[in-house]
Write a protein that holds these residues in place. Structure first.
Motif, PDB file in Angstrom:
ATOM      1  N   VAL A 129       0.866  -1.175   0.000  1.00  0.00           N
ATOM      2  CA  VAL A 129       0.000   0.000   0.000  1.00  0.00           C
ATOM      3  C   VAL A 129       0.906   1.229   0.000  1.00  0.00           C
ATOM      4  O   VAL A 129       1.802   1.335   0.833  1.00  0.00           O
ATOM      5  N   VAL A 130       0.686   2.136  -0.953  1.00  0.00           N
ATOM      6  CA  VAL A 130       1.493   3.356  -1.070  1.00  0.00           C
ATOM      7  C   VAL A 130       0.607   4.554  -0.746  1.00  0.00           C
ATOM      8  O   VAL A 130      -0.517   4.664  -1.255  1.00  0.00           O
ATOM      9  N   ILE A 131       1.103   5.436   0.116  1.00  0.00           N
ATOM     10  CA  ILE A 131       0.417   6.703   0.400  1.00  0.00           C
ATOM     11  C   ILE A 131       1.267   7.819  -0.192  1.00  0.00           C
ATOM     12  O   ILE A 131       2.370   8.091   0.282  1.00  0.00           O
ATOM     13  N   LEU A 132       0.765   8.432  -1.252  1.00  0.00           N
ATOM     14  CA  LEU A 132       1.487   9.457  -2.005  1.00  0.00           C
ATOM     15  C   LEU A 132       0.921  10.831  -1.653  1.00  0.00           C
ATOM     16  O   LEU A 132      -0.282  11.068  -1.797  1.00  0.00           O
ATOM     17  N   SER A 133       1.775  11.741  -1.191  1.00  0.00           N
ATOM     18  CA  SER A 133       1.312  13.066  -0.770  1.00  0.00           C
ATOM     19  C   SER A 133       1.863  14.175  -1.652  1.00  0.00           C
ATOM     20  O   SER A 133       3.022  14.158  -2.053  1.00  0.00           O
ATOM     21  N   ASP A 134       0.988  15.134  -1.946  1.00  0.00           N
ATOM     22  CA  ASP A 134       1.348  16.337  -2.692  1.00  0.00           C
ATOM     23  C   ASP A 134       0.282  17.373  -2.345  1.00  0.00           C
ATOM     24  O   ASP A 134      -0.912  17.050  -2.425  1.00  0.00           O
ATOM     25  N   PRO A 135       0.643  18.591  -1.949  1.00  0.00           N
ATOM     26  CA  PRO A 135      -0.371  19.527  -1.454  1.00  0.00           C
ATOM     27  C   PRO A 135      -1.486  19.856  -2.442  1.00  0.00           C
ATOM     28  O   PRO A 135      -2.632  20.005  -2.051  1.00  0.00           O
ATOM     29  N   MET A 136      -1.133  19.992  -3.734  1.00  0.00           N
ATOM     30  CA  MET A 136      -2.120  20.476  -4.701  1.00  0.00           C
ATOM     31  C   MET A 136      -2.311  19.478  -5.845  1.00  0.00           C
ATOM     32  O   MET A 136      -1.346  19.071  -6.490  1.00  0.00           O
ATOM     33  N   LEU A 137      -3.547  19.110  -6.098  1.00  0.00           N
ATOM     34  CA  LEU A 137      -3.896  18.328  -7.283  1.00  0.00           C
ATOM     35  C   LEU A 137      -4.586  19.278  -8.243  1.00  0.00           C
ATOM     36  O   LEU A 137      -5.785  19.546  -8.134  1.00  0.00           O
ATOM     37  N   ALA A 138      -3.808  19.853  -9.163  1.00  0.00           N
ATOM     38  CA  ALA A 138      -4.314  20.872 -10.086  1.00  0.00           C
ATOM     39  C   ALA A 138      -4.691  20.224 -11.427  1.00  0.00           C
ATOM     40  O   ALA A 138      -5.787  19.718 -11.587  1.00  0.00           O
ATOM     41  N   THR A 139      -3.755  20.193 -12.372  1.00  0.00           N
ATOM     42  CA  THR A 139      -4.039  19.537 -13.657  1.00  0.00           C
ATOM     43  C   THR A 139      -4.007  18.022 -13.529  1.00  0.00           C
ATOM     44  O   THR A 139      -4.632  17.311 -14.301  1.00  0.00           O
ATOM     45  N   GLY A 140      -3.235  17.522 -12.563  1.00  0.00           N
ATOM     46  CA  GLY A 140      -3.084  16.075 -12.380  1.00  0.00           C
ATOM     47  C   GLY A 140      -1.926  15.485 -13.159  1.00  0.00           C
ATOM     48  O   GLY A 140      -1.577  14.318 -12.963  1.00  0.00           O
ATOM     49  N   ALA A 141      -1.291  16.293 -14.025  1.00  0.00           N
ATOM     50  CA  ALA A 141      -0.251  15.753 -14.911  1.00  0.00           C
ATOM     51  C   ALA A 141       0.967  15.253 -14.140  1.00  0.00           C
ATOM     52  O   ALA A 141       1.481  14.164 -14.415  1.00  0.00           O
ATOM     53  N   SER A 142       1.444  16.026 -13.159  1.00  0.00           N
ATOM     54  CA  SER A 142       2.643  15.605 -12.430  1.00  0.00           C
ATOM     55  C   SER A 142       2.361  14.376 -11.574  1.00  0.00           C
ATOM     56  O   SER A 142       3.212  13.487 -11.445  1.00  0.00           O
ATOM     57  N   LEU A 143       1.164  14.298 -11.003  1.00  0.00           N
ATOM     58  CA  LEU A 143       0.827  13.139 -10.179  1.00  0.00           C
ATOM     59  C   LEU A 143       0.683  11.872 -11.013  1.00  0.00           C
ATOM     60  O   LEU A 143       1.137  10.796 -10.618  1.00  0.00           O
ATOM     61  N   VAL A 144       0.085  11.986 -12.190  1.00  0.00           N
ATOM     62  CA  VAL A 144      -0.037  10.813 -13.066  1.00  0.00           C
ATOM     63  C   VAL A 144       1.341  10.335 -13.504  1.00  0.00           C
ATOM     64  O   VAL A 144       1.625   9.127 -13.496  1.00  0.00           O
ATOM     65  N   LYS A 145       2.224  11.276 -13.865  1.00  0.00           N
ATOM     66  CA  LYS A 145       3.578  10.881 -14.276  1.00  0.00           C
ATOM     67  C   LYS A 145       4.321  10.234 -13.114  1.00  0.00           C
ATOM     68  O   LYS A 145       5.048   9.249 -13.297  1.00  0.00           O
ATOM     69  N   THR A 146       4.140  10.768 -11.902  1.00  0.00           N
ATOM     70  CA  THR A 146       4.772  10.178 -10.717  1.00  0.00           C
ATOM     71  C   THR A 146       4.266   8.764 -10.471  1.00  0.00           C
ATOM     72  O   THR A 146       5.044   7.844 -10.202  1.00  0.00           O
ATOM     73  N   ILE A 147       2.959   8.578 -10.561  1.00  0.00           N
ATOM     74  CA  ILE A 147       2.368   7.249 -10.350  1.00  0.00           C
ATOM     75  C   ILE A 147       2.869   6.265 -11.391  1.00  0.00           C
ATOM     76  O   ILE A 147       3.215   5.119 -11.077  1.00  0.00           O
ATOM     77  N   GLU A 148       2.937   6.709 -12.645  1.00  0.00           N
ATOM     78  CA  GLU A 148       3.434   5.828 -13.714  1.00  0.00           C
ATOM     79  C   GLU A 148       4.864   5.403 -13.434  1.00  0.00           C
ATOM     80  O   GLU A 148       5.231   4.236 -13.648  1.00  0.00           O
ATOM     81  N   HIS A 149       5.680   6.341 -12.953  1.00  0.00           N
ATOM     82  CA  HIS A 149       7.084   6.014 -12.676  1.00  0.00           C
ATOM     83  C   HIS A 149       7.187   5.053 -11.498  1.00  0.00           C
ATOM     84  O   HIS A 149       7.990   4.117 -11.527  1.00  0.00           O
ATOM     85  N   LEU A 150       6.380   5.276 -10.466  1.00  0.00           N
ATOM     86  CA  LEU A 150       6.382   4.357  -9.326  1.00  0.00           C
ATOM     87  C   LEU A 150       5.961   2.950  -9.766  1.00  0.00           C
ATOM     88  O   LEU A 150       6.517   1.945  -9.316  1.00  0.00           O
ATOM     89  N   GLU A 151       4.995   2.872 -10.671  1.00  0.00           N
ATOM     90  CA  GLU A 151       4.515   1.566 -11.130  1.00  0.00           C
ATOM     91  C   GLU A 151       5.523   0.886 -12.050  1.00  0.00           C
ATOM     92  O   GLU A 151       5.437  -0.332 -12.259  1.00  0.00           O
ATOM     93  N   ASP A 152       6.469   1.648 -12.593  1.00  0.00           N
ATOM     94  CA  ASP A 152       7.588   1.026 -13.317  1.00  0.00           C
ATOM     95  C   ASP A 152       8.536   0.333 -12.346  1.00  0.00           C
ATOM     96  O   ASP A 152       9.222  -0.629 -12.699  1.00  0.00           O
ATOM     97  N   ILE A 153       8.586   0.849 -11.104  1.00  0.00           N
ATOM     98  CA  ILE A 153       9.448   0.259 -10.079  1.00  0.00           C
ATOM     99  C   ILE A 153       8.820  -1.014  -9.520  1.00  0.00           C
ATOM    100  O   ILE A 153       9.490  -2.014  -9.259  1.00  0.00           O
ATOM    101  N   GLY A 154       7.514  -0.990  -9.322  1.00  0.00           N
ATOM    102  CA  GLY A 154       6.791  -2.135  -8.770  1.00  0.00           C
ATOM    103  C   GLY A 154       5.302  -1.875  -8.852  1.00  0.00           C
ATOM    104  O   GLY A 154       4.857  -0.746  -9.085  1.00  0.00           O
ATOM    105  N   LYS A 155       4.510  -2.908  -8.661  1.00  0.00           N
ATOM    106  CA  LYS A 155       3.063  -2.791  -8.756  1.00  0.00           C
ATOM    107  C   LYS A 155       2.453  -2.751  -7.354  1.00  0.00           C
ATOM    108  O   LYS A 155       2.311  -3.784  -6.706  1.00  0.00           O
ATOM    109  N   PRO A 156       2.079  -1.562  -6.871  1.00  0.00           N
ATOM    110  CA  PRO A 156       1.500  -1.477  -5.530  1.00  0.00           C
ATOM    111  C   PRO A 156       0.114  -2.103  -5.473  1.00  0.00           C
ATOM    112  O   PRO A 156      -0.604  -2.154  -6.478  1.00  0.00           O
ATOM    113  N   LYS A 157      -0.260  -2.566  -4.296  1.00  0.00           N
ATOM    114  CA  LYS A 157      -1.588  -3.148  -4.092  1.00  0.00           C
ATOM    115  C   LYS A 157      -2.661  -2.065  -4.189  1.00  0.00           C
ATOM    116  O   LYS A 157      -3.731  -2.288  -4.743  1.00  0.00           O
TER     117      LYS A 157
END
Length: 217
Positions: A129-157
């Motif tokens: 289980v991954v808890i990802l924190s970032d103060p602002m969810l604006a366009t969502g682009a940076s968070l989606v790219k971050t999630i994609e990169h994390l999922e390249d490292i491993g597949k979280p539950k």
């Protein structure tokens, strides 16, 4: 799953009023502490969704049967703005491993921007289980790219995304492009996004308010 922590009356509304207020948010220590508080509340609420197991604990007078976390989540945050929110989560998940990601908007002369991701340090997140924190969810682009990169490292539950303020546009973008095994926990949700990708009314630049103005790149 989208959870707006401001939908019910609680101290979350008080803290959000302070981090939004131009008169109060200039106190950097208070701003960071309020971000930590939001992280703490989110940590507690998320804890209700995690898996637990029975454990026998020896007390001075006997044995107590206690319910304890089956496993610790991995705490991930986006540098530098997410650090105060991340600290609040850490207060509750003090045995957790951590991941740090450098993702930011690289602005172009025409006003548009790309998402630059230059640094990632992460433990194994396979089946975690991954808890990802970032103060602002604006366009969502940076968070989606971050999630994609994390999922390249491993597949979280499951991924729990914790933000102080989200925009409906960003929420919809994340839902369209990110893993379905994702929950969004927002202190509050605003509806308007400017052409430059800033949330209105929002609160301004969370990283600058927490740690000081940065040089523009």
């Amino acid at each position: 799953m989208i959870i707006n922590l401001s939908e019910t009356n609680s101290l979350v509304g008080e803290w959000l009023s302070e981090i939004r207020s131009m008169d109060i948010q200039t106190d950097r220590m208070r701003f960071r502490r309020n971000m930590e508080r939001l992280g703490e509340v989110a940590a507690y609420e998320i804890s209700k969704t995690l898996e637990y197991e029975e454990k026998e604990i020896q007390t001075p007078l006997g044995i107590a049967n206690c319910r304890v976390l089956k496993e610790q989540p991995v705490l991930a945050t986006i540098l530098r703005a997410g650090l105060a929110l991340h600290q609040g989560l850490l207060h509750y998940y003090d045995k957790a491993d951590h991941a740090f990601i450098s993702a930011y908007r690289k602005h172009k002369t025409d006003g548009s921007f790309d998402i630059s991701l230059e640094y990632v340090s992460s433990p194994s997140i396979d089946g975690q289980v991954v808890i990802l924190s970032d103060p602002m969810l604006a366009t969502g682009a940076s968070l989606v790219k971050t999630i994609e990169h994390l999922e390249d490292i491993g597949k979280p539950k499951h991924i729990h995304l914790v933000v102080a303020i989200a925009c409906t546009v960003g929420i919809e973008y994340v839902q369209r492009h990110a893993s379905p095994n994702l929950s969004i926990w927002a202190g509050d949700i605003d509806d308007e996004l400017t052409a430059k990708g800033y949330i209105v009314p929002g609160l301004g630049d969370a990283g600058d308010l927490a740690f000081g103005n940065k040089l523009q790149q």
